[in-house]
Design a protein around this motif. Structure first.
Motif, PDB file in Angstrom:
ATOM      1  N   SER A  38       0.514  -1.254   0.004  1.00 52.52           N
ATOM      2  CA  SER A  38       0.070  -0.367  -0.042  1.00 52.52           C
ATOM      3  C   SER A  38       0.854   1.607  -0.014  1.00 52.52           C
ATOM      4  O   SER A  38       0.266   2.296  -0.264  1.00 52.52           O
ATOM      5  N   LEU A  39       1.923   1.041  -0.058  1.00 52.64           N
ATOM      6  CA  LEU A  39       2.929   2.559   0.155  1.00 52.64           C
ATOM      7  C   LEU A  39       3.865   2.051  -1.110  1.00 52.64           C
ATOM      8  O   LEU A  39       5.033   2.163  -0.760  1.00 52.64           O
ATOM      9  N   ASN A  40       3.477   1.597  -2.004  1.00 53.31           N
ATOM     10  CA  ASN A  40       4.428   1.851  -3.153  1.00 53.31           C
ATOM     11  C   ASN A  40       5.598   0.506  -3.478  1.00 53.31           C
ATOM     12  O   ASN A  40       6.817   0.530  -3.694  1.00 53.31           O
ATOM     13  N   GLY A  41       5.103  -0.585  -2.548  1.00 49.40           N
ATOM     14  CA  GLY A  41       6.159  -1.350  -2.484  1.00 49.40           C
ATOM     15  C   GLY A  41       7.390  -1.282  -1.431  1.00 49.40           C
ATOM     16  O   GLY A  41       8.236  -2.291  -1.591  1.00 49.40           O
ATOM     17  N   GLN A  42       6.894  -0.297  -0.558  1.00 51.56           N
ATOM     18  CA  GLN A  42       8.445   0.453   0.143  1.00 51.56           C
ATOM     19  C   GLN A  42       8.272  -0.230   1.307  1.00 51.56           C
ATOM     20  O   GLN A  42       7.275  -0.624   1.986  1.00 51.56           O
ATOM     21  N   THR A  43      10.122  -0.931   1.612  1.00 49.98           N
ATOM     22  CA  THR A  43      10.047  -1.479   2.474  1.00 49.98           C
ATOM     23  C   THR A  43       9.834  -0.296   4.182  1.00 49.98           C
ATOM     24  O   THR A  43       9.847  -0.824   4.739  1.00 49.98           O
ATOM     25  N   LYS A  44      10.238   0.536   4.111  1.00 54.19           N
ATOM     26  CA  LYS A  44       9.556   1.688   5.343  1.00 54.19           C
ATOM     27  C   LYS A  44       9.062   2.545   4.547  1.00 54.19           C
ATOM     28  O   LYS A  44       9.053   3.302   4.025  1.00 54.19           O
ATOM     29  N   ASP A  45       8.124   3.520   6.025  1.00 55.28           N
ATOM     30  CA  ASP A  45       6.304   4.226   5.485  1.00 55.28           C
ATOM     31  C   ASP A  45       8.025   5.647   6.443  1.00 55.28           C
ATOM     32  O   ASP A  45       9.027   5.505   6.531  1.00 55.28           O
ATOM     33  N   ALA A  46       7.388   6.763   5.628  1.00 57.10           N
ATOM     34  CA  ALA A  46       7.807   7.791   5.669  1.00 57.10           C
ATOM     35  C   ALA A  46       8.567   8.560   6.905  1.00 57.10           C
ATOM     36  O   ALA A  46       8.956   8.558   7.804  1.00 57.10           O
ATOM     37  N   PHE A  47       6.968   7.927   8.253  1.00 57.65           N
ATOM     38  CA  PHE A  47       7.644   8.132   9.267  1.00 57.65           C
ATOM     39  C   PHE A  47       8.720   7.179  10.066  1.00 57.65           C
ATOM     40  O   PHE A  47       9.664   8.058  10.602  1.00 57.65           O
ATOM     41  N   THR A  48       9.053   6.158   9.647  1.00 54.16           N
ATOM     42  CA  THR A  48      10.118   5.125  10.153  1.00 54.16           C
ATOM     43  C   THR A  48      11.538   5.922   9.375  1.00 54.16           C
ATOM     44  O   THR A  48      12.672   6.043  10.155  1.00 54.16           O
ATOM     45  N   LYS A  49      11.228   6.977   8.102  1.00 50.09           N
ATOM     46  CA  LYS A  49      12.783   6.512   7.217  1.00 50.09           C
ATOM     47  C   LYS A  49      13.143   8.302   8.145  1.00 50.09           C
ATOM     48  O   LYS A  49      13.619   8.640   7.805  1.00 50.09           O
ATOM     49  N   SER A  50      11.883   9.171   9.062  1.00 52.21           N
ATOM     50  CA  SER A  50      12.172   9.980   9.200  1.00 52.21           C
ATOM     51  C   SER A  50      12.634  10.331  10.443  1.00 52.21           C
ATOM     52  O   SER A  50      13.587  11.179  11.085  1.00 52.21           O
ATOM     53  N   LYS A  51      13.359   8.822  10.810  1.00 53.83           N
ATOM     54  CA  LYS A  51      13.707   8.754  12.083  1.00 53.83           C
ATOM     55  C   LYS A  51      15.341   9.314  12.090  1.00 53.83           C
ATOM     56  O   LYS A  51      16.025   8.635  10.719  1.00 53.83           O
ATOM     57  N   ALA A  52      16.781   9.143  13.062  1.00 52.98           N
ATOM     58  CA  ALA A  52      17.758   9.496  12.604  1.00 52.98           C
ATOM     59  C   ALA A  52      18.601   8.392  11.862  1.00 52.98           C
ATOM     60  O   ALA A  52      18.790   7.458  12.616  1.00 52.98           O
ATOM     61  N   GLY A  53      18.715   7.971  10.855  1.00 49.94           N
ATOM     62  CA  GLY A  53      19.744   7.611  10.207  1.00 49.94           C
ATOM     63  C   GLY A  53      19.069   6.420   9.274  1.00 49.94           C
ATOM     64  O   GLY A  53      19.290   5.210   8.484  1.00 49.94           O
ATOM     65  N   GLY A  54      17.168   6.555   9.346  1.00 52.49           N
ATOM     66  CA  GLY A  54      16.323   5.777   8.202  1.00 52.49           C
ATOM     67  C   GLY A  54      16.110   5.880   7.331  1.00 52.49           C
ATOM     68  O   GLY A  54      14.890   5.512   7.125  1.00 52.49           O
TER      69      GLY A  54
END
Length: 401
Positions: A226-242
């Protein structure tokens, strides 16, 4: 007096929850969505729930997950909103329409006749919040295993026709004393603005697959898809180093944002604990009033195995034509009461006419439609407004029949 048909239920709790999302600095998919998913599971007992941007998207996601596409058939009722059919069309499959029963819901007998070796799924629809006959549907798809021809890994694993409940209307309805959500393989709720619980736009996919499926693993897959087949959502990606992610499926972009989920987070507990009861009170008031009218056909509400979510009050007028029904609606509207019709059977609509569907093949669907008038039903209605509604409807009907 002016009475709208279905205004959203927005109280101070909703406003505060939305404000908290705005103030958090995070408005797309994040903690509010996760909380809403957990609440749906808590109240419906669904093993896992994924929130998406619409029930239509949820149906498409379920069909794609099952590997349904070109050359496949999906059985649906002719009496439903267009989204049920469009979800099938959008994945490249063919919607096979069947007629319904007098209670508006799909005919199991007609469903059985429509099953072929190309049938990969059935999508029964809980019209107005009245549950379909799920035990009969479950027995039917199990009895038709010999016809089933799997063409994907998930189809091999399930080994039969998938049952996807289009429960857009029926959150809060019960079947065998259990809330819908954990009755069929997959249940899709709508949180559109006019629904019993809303997120303005949105839906929920409840995952209740039998073994050997692991519902948590399927949730993880569907969430990624549901997220373009992306392994991380934007919330997780926003974390430091994520920041690093991968694209592992040709996914869709159908996620629900937190700012909308916040509405549902505020509404859902109150719905199950309070506003659903208010809908029941209104439904029972209409029932008590109209049962004394010889011309009224009351919608289904309770049986030994089912209770309605009271999403719509689908009143029918005995032995009238479509033109008379329309004249009655016009008269009601002149007096300030907004009513509706649910639904125009799909074969009446241009898209489906042009695809070769003929309303004459669905006599019960048309018969239900031509005399149906949906009355306002929502928790904000006052006793004075209810009295005005029933009196206005009665005067309009009795002036035209």
């Amino acid at each position: 007096m002016k009475i709208p048909f279905s205004p959203p239920y927005i109280n101070q709790d909703v406003i505060q929850e939305v404000n908290s999302a705005l103030e958090s600095g995070w408005i797309t998919t994040g903690p509010k969505v996760k909380l809403l998913e957990e609440l749906v599971c808590e109240y419906t007992l669904a093993p896992n729930t994924l929130c998406v941007n619409s029930a239509t998207s949820g149906l498409m996601l379920a069909l794609k997950w099952y590997g349904i596409g070109s050359g496949d058939e999906v059985i649906i009722p002719a009496y439903t909103y267009a989204a049920t059919a469009l979800a099938v069309i959008h994945v490249g499959a063919t919607p096979v329409m069947v007629d319904v029963e007098a209670d508006f819901n799909i005919s199991i007998h007609n469903m059985e006749k429509a099953i072929t070796s190309k049938t990969k799924a059935v999508i029964p629809v809980d019209i107005a919040g009245w549950p379909c006959d799920y035990e009969a549907i479950d027995a039917l798809v199990k009895n038709k295993k010999d016809l089933f021809k799997p063409s994907s890994e998930n189809q091999e694993k399930l080994g039969r026709i998938l049952v996807i409940s289009d429960s857009a209307h029926s959150i809060g309805a019960t079947y065998n004393n259990q809330y819908l959500g954990a009755i069929t393989d997959i249940t899709v709720f709508s949180f559109h603005a006019v629904k019993n619980v809303t997120t303005a736009e949105g839906g929920a996919v409840c995952i209740n697959l039998p073994k050997p499926f692991n519902n948590q693993e399927e949730y993880n897959y569907l969430r990624c898809f549901s997220l373009n087949g992306q392994t991380k959502d934007a919330f997780t990606k926003s974390k430091a180093g994520g920041w690093r992610y991968d694209i592992i499926y040709p996914g869709l972009k159908i996620n629900m944002p937190d700012i909308l989920a916040a509405i549902g987070v505020a509404q859902l507990p109150e719905y199950f604990e309070k506003t659903l009861d208010k809908r029941v009170e209104i439904y029972e008031y209409y029932h008590k009033f109209f049962q004394a009218k010889a011309w009224a056909v009351l919608p289904p509400y309770k049986s030994e195995t089912k209770t309605s979510s009271c999403h719509l009050y689908a009143l029918r007028i005995k032995d009238i034509s479509e033109a008379t029904r329309d004249a009655i609606i016009e008269e009601i509207s002149k007096n300030g009461v907004a009513v509706n019709v649910h639904f125009q059977p799909l074969p009446l609509l241009t898209l489906f006419k042009n695809m070769g569907y003929d309303i004459n093949a669905f006599p019960m669907a048309f018969n239900n439609y031509k005399c149906e008038i949906s009355l306002p039903i929502y928790p904000q209605l006052t006793q004075k407004e209810l009295e005005y509604i029933v009196n206005t409807v009665t005067k309009a009907v009795e002036s035209k029949i």
